[in-house]
Design a protein around this motif. Sequence first.
Motif, PDB file in Angstrom:
ATOM      1  N   LEU A 145       0.830  -1.204   0.000  1.00  0.00           N
ATOM      2  CA  LEU A 145       0.000   0.000   0.000  1.00  0.00           C
ATOM      3  C   LEU A 145       0.868   1.258   0.000  1.00  0.00           C
ATOM      4  O   LEU A 145       0.558   2.248  -0.680  1.00  0.00           O
ATOM      5  CB  LEU A 145      -0.914  -0.011   1.229  1.00  0.00           C
ATOM      6  N   ILE A 146       1.971   1.220   0.760  1.00  0.00           N
ATOM      7  CA  ILE A 146       2.895   2.352   0.791  1.00  0.00           C
ATOM      8  C   ILE A 146       3.429   2.639  -0.610  1.00  0.00           C
ATOM      9  O   ILE A 146       3.436   3.783  -1.074  1.00  0.00           O
ATOM     10  CB  ILE A 146       4.060   2.062   1.754  1.00  0.00           C
ATOM     11  N   VAL A 147       3.865   1.584  -1.286  1.00  0.00           N
ATOM     12  CA  VAL A 147       4.411   1.739  -2.634  1.00  0.00           C
ATOM     13  C   VAL A 147       3.342   2.255  -3.590  1.00  0.00           C
ATOM     14  O   VAL A 147       3.585   3.169  -4.389  1.00  0.00           O
ATOM     15  CB  VAL A 147       4.986   0.404  -3.149  1.00  0.00           C
ATOM     16  N   ALA A 148       2.138   1.676  -3.503  1.00  0.00           N
ATOM     17  CA  ALA A 148       1.051   2.074  -4.403  1.00  0.00           C
ATOM     18  C   ALA A 148       0.723   3.556  -4.241  1.00  0.00           C
ATOM     19  O   ALA A 148       0.589   4.293  -5.227  1.00  0.00           O
ATOM     20  CB  ALA A 148      -0.189   1.228  -4.128  1.00  0.00           C
ATOM     21  N   ALA A 149       0.600   4.017  -2.982  1.00  0.00           N
ATOM     22  CA  ALA A 149       0.234   5.414  -2.735  1.00  0.00           C
ATOM     23  C   ALA A 149       1.360   6.367  -3.146  1.00  0.00           C
ATOM     24  O   ALA A 149       1.119   7.394  -3.787  1.00  0.00           O
ATOM     25  CB  ALA A 149      -0.102   5.608  -1.257  1.00  0.00           C
ATOM     26  N   ALA A 150       2.602   6.012  -2.789  1.00  0.00           N
ATOM     27  CA  ALA A 150       3.728   6.898  -3.088  1.00  0.00           C
ATOM     28  C   ALA A 150       3.974   7.011  -4.590  1.00  0.00           C
ATOM     29  O   ALA A 150       4.220   8.104  -5.113  1.00  0.00           O
ATOM     30  CB  ALA A 150       4.985   6.407  -2.380  1.00  0.00           C
ATOM     31  N   VAL A 151       3.918   5.883  -5.285  1.00  0.00           N
ATOM     32  CA  VAL A 151       4.109   5.911  -6.738  1.00  0.00           C
ATOM     33  C   VAL A 151       2.970   6.688  -7.403  1.00  0.00           C
ATOM     34  O   VAL A 151       3.192   7.486  -8.326  1.00  0.00           O
ATOM     35  CB  VAL A 151       4.200   4.484  -7.310  1.00  0.00           C
ATOM     36  N   GLY A 152       1.747   6.470  -6.917  1.00  0.00           N
ATOM     37  CA  GLY A 152       0.600   7.185  -7.485  1.00  0.00           C
ATOM     38  C   GLY A 152       0.735   8.688  -7.360  1.00  0.00           C
ATOM     39  O   GLY A 152       0.543   9.430  -8.327  1.00  0.00           O
ATOM     40  N   VAL A 153       1.108   9.158  -6.164  1.00  0.00           N
ATOM     41  CA  VAL A 153       1.282  10.601  -5.953  1.00  0.00           C
ATOM     42  C   VAL A 153       2.498  11.114  -6.740  1.00  0.00           C
ATOM     43  O   VAL A 153       2.455  12.200  -7.331  1.00  0.00           O
ATOM     44  CB  VAL A 153       1.448  10.904  -4.451  1.00  0.00           C
ATOM     45  N   GLY A 154       3.568  10.321  -6.761  1.00  0.00           N
ATOM     46  CA  GLY A 154       4.770  10.743  -7.470  1.00  0.00           C
ATOM     47  C   GLY A 154       4.580  10.851  -8.968  1.00  0.00           C
ATOM     48  O   GLY A 154       5.287  11.617  -9.638  1.00  0.00           O
ATOM     49  N   LEU A 155       3.619  10.112  -9.513  1.00  0.00           N
ATOM     50  CA  LEU A 155       3.380  10.142 -10.953  1.00  0.00           C
ATOM     51  C   LEU A 155       2.502  11.315 -11.395  1.00  0.00           C
ATOM     52  O   LEU A 155       2.395  11.588 -12.589  1.00  0.00           O
ATOM     53  CB  LEU A 155       2.730   8.829 -11.405  1.00  0.00           C
ATOM     54  N   ILE A 156       1.876  12.011 -10.433  1.00  0.00           N
ATOM     55  CA  ILE A 156       0.965  13.099 -10.797  1.00  0.00           C
ATOM     56  C   ILE A 156       1.634  14.160 -11.667  1.00  0.00           C
ATOM     57  O   ILE A 156       1.115  14.515 -12.736  1.00  0.00           O
ATOM     58  CB  ILE A 156       0.349  13.737  -9.534  1.00  0.00           C
ATOM     59  N   PRO A 157       2.809  14.710 -11.273  1.00  0.00           N
ATOM     60  CA  PRO A 157       3.424  15.740 -12.123  1.00  0.00           C
ATOM     61  C   PRO A 157       3.857  15.213 -13.486  1.00  0.00           C
ATOM     62  O   PRO A 157       4.019  15.995 -14.432  1.00  0.00           O
ATOM     63  CB  PRO A 157       4.650  16.192 -11.306  1.00  0.00           C
ATOM     64  N   ILE A 158       4.056  13.903 -13.582  1.00  0.00           N
ATOM     65  CA  ILE A 158       4.492  13.310 -14.847  1.00  0.00           C
ATOM     66  C   ILE A 158       3.296  13.057 -15.762  1.00  0.00           C
ATOM     67  O   ILE A 158       3.302  13.419 -16.935  1.00  0.00           O
ATOM     68  CB  ILE A 158       5.238  11.982 -14.585  1.00  0.00           C
ATOM     69  N   ALA A 159       2.257  12.449 -15.203  1.00  0.00           N
ATOM     70  CA  ALA A 159       1.088  12.089 -16.006  1.00  0.00           C
ATOM     71  C   ALA A 159       0.168  13.278 -16.256  1.00  0.00           C
ATOM     72  O   ALA A 159      -0.499  13.345 -17.296  1.00  0.00           O
ATOM     73  CB  ALA A 159       0.314  10.960 -15.317  1.00  0.00           C
ATOM     74  N   ALA A 160       0.120  14.207 -15.297  1.00  0.00           N
ATOM     75  CA  ALA A 160      -0.763  15.375 -15.425  1.00  0.00           C
ATOM     76  C   ALA A 160       0.004  16.625 -15.009  1.00  0.00           C
ATOM     77  O   ALA A 160      -0.156  17.130 -13.892  1.00  0.00           O
ATOM     78  CB  ALA A 160      -2.019  15.198 -14.562  1.00  0.00           C
ATOM     79  N   PRO A 161       0.856  17.172 -15.888  1.00  0.00           N
ATOM     80  CA  PRO A 161       1.738  18.288 -15.516  1.00  0.00           C
ATOM     81  C   PRO A 161       1.011  19.526 -15.004  1.00  0.00           C
ATOM     82  O   PRO A 161       1.588  20.302 -14.243  1.00  0.00           O
ATOM     83  CB  PRO A 161       2.476  18.595 -16.822  1.00  0.00           C
ATOM     84  N   GLU A 162      -0.234  19.724 -15.404  1.00  0.00           N
ATOM     85  CA  GLU A 162      -0.976  20.916 -14.979  1.00  0.00           C
ATOM     86  C   GLU A 162      -1.860  20.657 -13.769  1.00  0.00           C
ATOM     87  O   GLU A 162      -2.688  21.492 -13.403  1.00  0.00           O
ATOM     88  CB  GLU A 162      -1.857  21.418 -16.141  1.00  0.00           C
TER      89      GLU A 162
END
Length: 484
Positions: free
Chosen positions: A391-408
């Motif tokens: 769960l830690i990995v899932a949440a951290a990767v999900g939040v970390g991908l936000i600027p990459i997948a949705a820059p705005e």
Amino acid sequence: MAAITGQTSKEDRKHPVDATLPPFKMFTSGLQHVAASYAGVVAPPMIVGPACGLGPTETAFLMGASLFTAGIATLLQTLGFWKVGAKLPFVNGVSFAGVTPMVAIAKEHGARDALPVIFGAVLVAGVLGFLLAPYFSRLVRFFPPVVTGTVITLIGVSLLPVAFRWSQGGNEQAADYGSLTNIAMAAVTFLIVLVLRRVLRGFLQQIAILLGLVAGTLIAIPVGITDFSALTKAGLIGFPAPFHFGAPQFDVAAIVSMCIVMLVCMTESTADMLALGRIVGRPADERTIAGGLRADTLGSALSPLFNGFANSAFAQNIGLVAMTRVRSRFVVATSGVILIVLGLCPVAASVISLVPLPVLGGAGIVLFGSVAASGVQTLAGAAMEKGDNALIVAAAVGVGLIPIAAPEFYHAFPKDLLVVLDSGISTGCLVAIVLNLAFNHLGKKGAADGPEADGDPAEAVPEISRQPARGRLDDDEAAASPAH
């Protein structure tokens, strides 16, 4: 004699990080790191220069200064002195984290005064970071495998969009951005690197990236995407004279902004050092991280004197170390010397700049993908069978991908917060640390003294006690294995 007596000589016992190579191998391996990092070093001044009203000639001067100061910072990091330097094979260069705040400072203060204000802010932030380094390094205990694996993966994934943009041409305003020619050139280089890695052996396999870049550049000449204009206009010698743009000026708002940038850089550098430490088989402890942060921040404090910006450990070369398995810090120290020479000799710098960005992008996909693969490998030893860690990995990767997948995604947030939020590495790292503390430490009996304090809660859980040492054994093997 050592072989006859069965004893191991001092040279044989030397860790690969501290080993030296023959001069030719040292130079070519170091040049490969420069080729992989060159675009990252010169890109920020290419953005900040025009924002500060500089023309092509002055912007080129700023790029040379960045190469020069990156070389100095790299030598501080790899060779070190006193308590300065991680003494790991790290290239240091201009941090992208400071680009947005520096452009904002330029808009606020106008073209004439912008650079002195930026240099003053970087100078203060560097000194502050140097003083904070020994305290900041104590955060290493909050980076167990479940956190480091997540961060390493995010480093690789965060760098991949850079490679993709290079593959398209680098300049989104250019008419040929994303053209079939550019992408085809990136694909050709990508395939060349893979083939070379597969068919070559020994030292040639280790410099496959460099050979791929040379081959891709030669192919790009008849294709017509190699630009020789920089080579024809470059001078032979170009020392970055101190305070070329004026003495540093100190503005409170600019200083606060760059101090925040410095904290972000220190967070990312800590994660980078932990990642590289595992890859080279010399895990970064608190002392190593403190030395590495001192090198980062001292390099940043010195940079404004020579018209440079804040420096931090570059994640770009982590993938190169992982792929080539050349772990010598002296190879990267050679890279530092080459960077200094490039900063002092614009003609030499222009030769490196002949590599078209699509060619660099094709090689970058392999390099940065290797970083992400190293992160996945680290997560394999992080007791992922325990639901909380997954769960830690899932949440951290999900939040970390936000600027990459949705820059705005964060466009409506205050600009000061964007320094952190726009860095997927920083946000993902913070989420992983907080969740690891919440799930594996807080409220658990004996958490301060037991195995959970190391971030491997599986060892303390009775129901899986039949496999108590698996996570720890994997960590020890990962640290000792040459494959890392």
